[in-house]
Design an enzyme around this catalytic site. Structure first.
Site, PDB file in Angstrom:
ATOM      1  N   ASP A   1      20.646  -3.241 -16.715  1.00 30.49           N
ATOM      2  CA  ASP A   1      19.469  -4.266 -16.617  1.00 30.49           C
ATOM      3  C   ASP A   1      18.196  -3.138 -16.190  1.00 30.49           C
ATOM      4  O   ASP A   1      17.862  -2.442 -15.770  1.00 30.49           O
ATOM      5  CB  ASP A   1      20.259  -4.410 -14.925  1.00 30.49           C
ATOM      6  CG  ASP A   1      18.682  -5.386 -14.568  1.00 30.49           C
ATOM      7  OD1 ASP A   1      19.119  -6.645 -14.801  1.00 30.49           O
ATOM      8  OD2 ASP A   1      18.059  -4.641 -13.473  1.00 30.49           O
TER       9      ASP A   1
ATOM     10  N   GLU B   1      17.820  -4.389 -21.156  1.00 31.98           N
ATOM     11  CA  GLU B   1      16.370  -4.880 -21.734  1.00 31.98           C
ATOM     12  C   GLU B   1      15.695  -3.792 -21.132  1.00 31.98           C
ATOM     13  O   GLU B   1      15.271  -3.364 -21.035  1.00 31.98           O
ATOM     14  CB  GLU B   1      16.523  -5.427 -19.791  1.00 31.98           C
ATOM     15  CG  GLU B   1      17.285  -6.463 -20.150  1.00 31.98           C
ATOM     16  CD  GLU B   1      17.536  -7.931 -18.511  1.00 31.98           C
ATOM     17  OE1 GLU B   1      17.739  -8.765 -18.265  1.00 31.98           O
ATOM     18  OE2 GLU B   1      17.050  -6.422 -17.066  1.00 31.98           O
TER      19      GLU B   1
END
Length: 602
Positions: free
Chosen positions: A304, A333
């Protein structure tokens, strides 16, 4: 050996914590998780570490630490916790292994051939339409129940190679008691880390039993592996939900990045960000990942807000995880939520992965497919065609030529997707942009499945799952988040199409080219009209010819482009087929995709 936390054996347990700026630490031992009374044991400090050895069999004993006779904290390095993270717990990890787990044998797809299916444990089986036994609804074991509509049979029949589990580590934001399982306000995606190395109790059938959640996660993973499905764990090493009061801040304030005033910085958008450049923090993250890889047999990790992890730490993560399993999948990400003091040239973002053997989510291809996530912008499937961006994505986002320049060195560095758990789910985005949902969904899947790179989609996309136009449903009720499995029957046409497309991709190695030179040499594009993407992929017999058409029907003259072809066979059109095409003309239907095999003269 990483020895922070508890190190248990039947004769004694050693407790160790790092707290260099703390003067004294006491170990508080409890018989039950809800006890107030405790036995206190002084810990000895040496070079910033506090340690104590306690004789006897402490399996199942709960504990906390008292810092400088002021604060009581759970052990941030523990591997088991009580219900709702009230206390840490000593467990014999050997007793949490299902029969056969240690020596399990399984075979999953090569990481470069992965087809990834993202899901939330709670979403997947909470709804009564899942037909999962009520005891297991919304639980680890609900995912792997033998069930014709949901459960593991859905995953097997669909044909995906890996499941991406949204957070299953211990997080705050939900009440873990079974009595609150289906309460309207008791939902959270889980991006609120509390105890990184513990398992979330709300997904276990016996949340009060610290061993049960470990056992059931292992049992779920074992069952997926037995069906040749790999497991990817969503991890959040960029922030903690709490900052000032989190144990990490109390024992080692340098765990977090600070501004010039000493305040928490906020690159995560949640009020803090982990200081991954710090040697101790980096070491903690790496050993936490290795723990899940070794103890739980996890096959991959999704990071994340990966841009908040410095690239040196990312490179070391990749190196250490690959030592244990060269087939481990690593992706994340390549962005952050807000500004960070981490210098731009040290962030894990577009380009930092080149040649480094990990992947990043590809928003450029995503937006070219269907427009930006939440607004009314459009993409290819709504007939707003950006051919260059689409062709870059189809090539695995490598540097194809001066006009088509991607951010990757090799195709396994891009995660090709059109939505994930964040933002509007695809079906709601298509509704918002007045698209033909059935046809547009097929075209979305065509683009990620018939391109180089790693395809990724979210649970329910394969049967038009909606979230009633709500975006970022991280804390909304189950009546919005739970998967309605009735849609699988209502939209069987789409489900069968996606299933067929996955099988087709798995049959054809032409869609798993890896090396940038090979991609450049084998893929060729044809400019037919404004609405059709057309390309060929060279193989041993000749070529695969692919049309992905968002516009009107048209004709393609084979002899113009393939002067020495012997035979042309349609091999995919709604499903896997084998139909020989006579003559030199192929008729492509409106807003439709097709793949043809062209045999050439030797």
């Amino acid at each position: 050996m990483y020895d922070l936390g508890f190190n248990y054996n039947k004769e004694y347990t050693v407790f160790k914590i790092y707290a260099p700026q703390i003067t004294s630490v006491k170990l508080l031992l409890y018989e039950n998780y809800d006890d107030v009374r405790y036995n206190s044991v002084d810990m000895k400090k040496s070079y910033g570490y506090f340690e104590v050895k306690v004789e006897g069999d402490l399996n199942g004993v709960y504990y906390k630490y008292q810092l400088d006779e002021k604060f009581e904290i759970v052990d941030p390095f523990c591997k088991a916790s009580s219900i709702n993270s009230l206390k840490s717990c000593v467990v014999d990890l050997n007793s949490t292994n299902p029969v056969g787990f240690i020596d399990e044998q399984y075979k999953i797809a090569n990481r470069n051939e992965a087809i990834i299916y993202e899901l939330s444990i709670k979403d997947y089986s909470s709804d009564i339409s899942s037909k999962v036994d009520e005891k297991y609804r919304g639980k680890f074991l609900g995912l792997v129940e033998e069930n014709h509509v949901s459960g593991i049979n859905h995953l097997k029949n669909l044909g995906i190679t890996h499941v991406h589990l949204m957070p299953v580590f211990d997080f705050v934001g939900v009440d873990e008691r079974n009595s609150e399982k289906f309460s309207e306000d008791n939902y959270n995606w889980g991006y609120n880390p509390e105890n990184y190395n513990c398992i979330e109790g709300s997904f276990a059938t016996e949340a009060k039993n610290p061993k049960n959640r470990i056992f059931e996660l292992k049992k779920m993973i074992q069952t997926l592996h037995a069906n040749n499905i790999g497991v990817i764990m969503d991890v959040v090493y960029n922030h903690t939900f709490r900052n000032k009061d989190h144990p990490f801040n109390l024992i080692y304030p340098q765990f977090y990045r600070r501004d010039n005033n000493g305040d928490f910085t906020n690159g995560s958008g949640v009020g803090n960000e982990l200081n991954t450049e710090d040697e101790f923090v980096r070491d903690f993250i790496i050993h936490s990942l290795l723990y899940f890889q070794k103890e739980f047999h996890v096959d991959g990790f999704r990071f994340d807000l990966m841009a908040l992890i410095d690239s040196e730490t990312t490179d070391k993560i990749v190196s250490e995880l690959r030592k244990e399993d060269d087939n481990v999948i690593i992706y994340g990400e390549p962005w952050m939520a807000d500004e960070s003091p981490l210098p731009k040239n040290r962030r894990t973002t577009f380009g930092s992965q080149k040649g480094k053997d990990y992947a990043l989510f590809n928003p450029f291809f995503r937006n070219a497919i269907k427009g930006d996530n939440d607004d009314i912008s459009t993409g290819f499937v709504q007939k707003n065609v950006d051919k260059i961006s689409l062709e870059v994505g189809i090539c695995g986002s490598i540097y194809y030529d001066e006009e088509r320049r991607g951010f990757c060195k090799n195709s396994n560095e891009t995660i090709n997707y059109f939505n994930s758990h964040d933002n509007l789910i695809l079906q709601d985005k298509l509704l918002k942009t007045n698209a033909d949902i059935v046809t547009s969904t097929k075209l979305c899947f065509d683009l990620i499945m018939l391109s180089q790179g790693i395809p990724f989609f979210h649970c329910g996309n394969e049967f038009l799952r909606s979230k009633l136009m709500f975006k970022n449903t991280y804390n909304l009720p189950l009546d919005i988040n739970a998967v309605n499995w009735k849609l699988k029957y209502d939209n069987n046409e789409i489900y069968q199409y996606v299933k067929s497309l996955i099988e087709f991709r798995k049959r054809h190695s032409e869609f798993n080219l890896y090396d940038e030179n090979e991609i450049r040499n084998k893929i060729k594009f044809y400019d037919l009209n404004d609405f059709c993407i057309c390309f060929s992929i060279k193989n041993d017999k000749g070529f695969l010819l692919v049309f992905i058409n968002s516009g009107e029907q048209f004709e393609f003259d084979l002899s113009k482009y393939f002067k020495h072809f012997v035979k042309c066979t349609k091999i995919f059109d709604e499903k896997i087929i084998e139909t020989e095409v006579s003559g030199n003309i192929i008729l492509i239907g409106e807003r439709k995709s097709g793949v043809y095999s062209i045999s050439m003269e030797k």
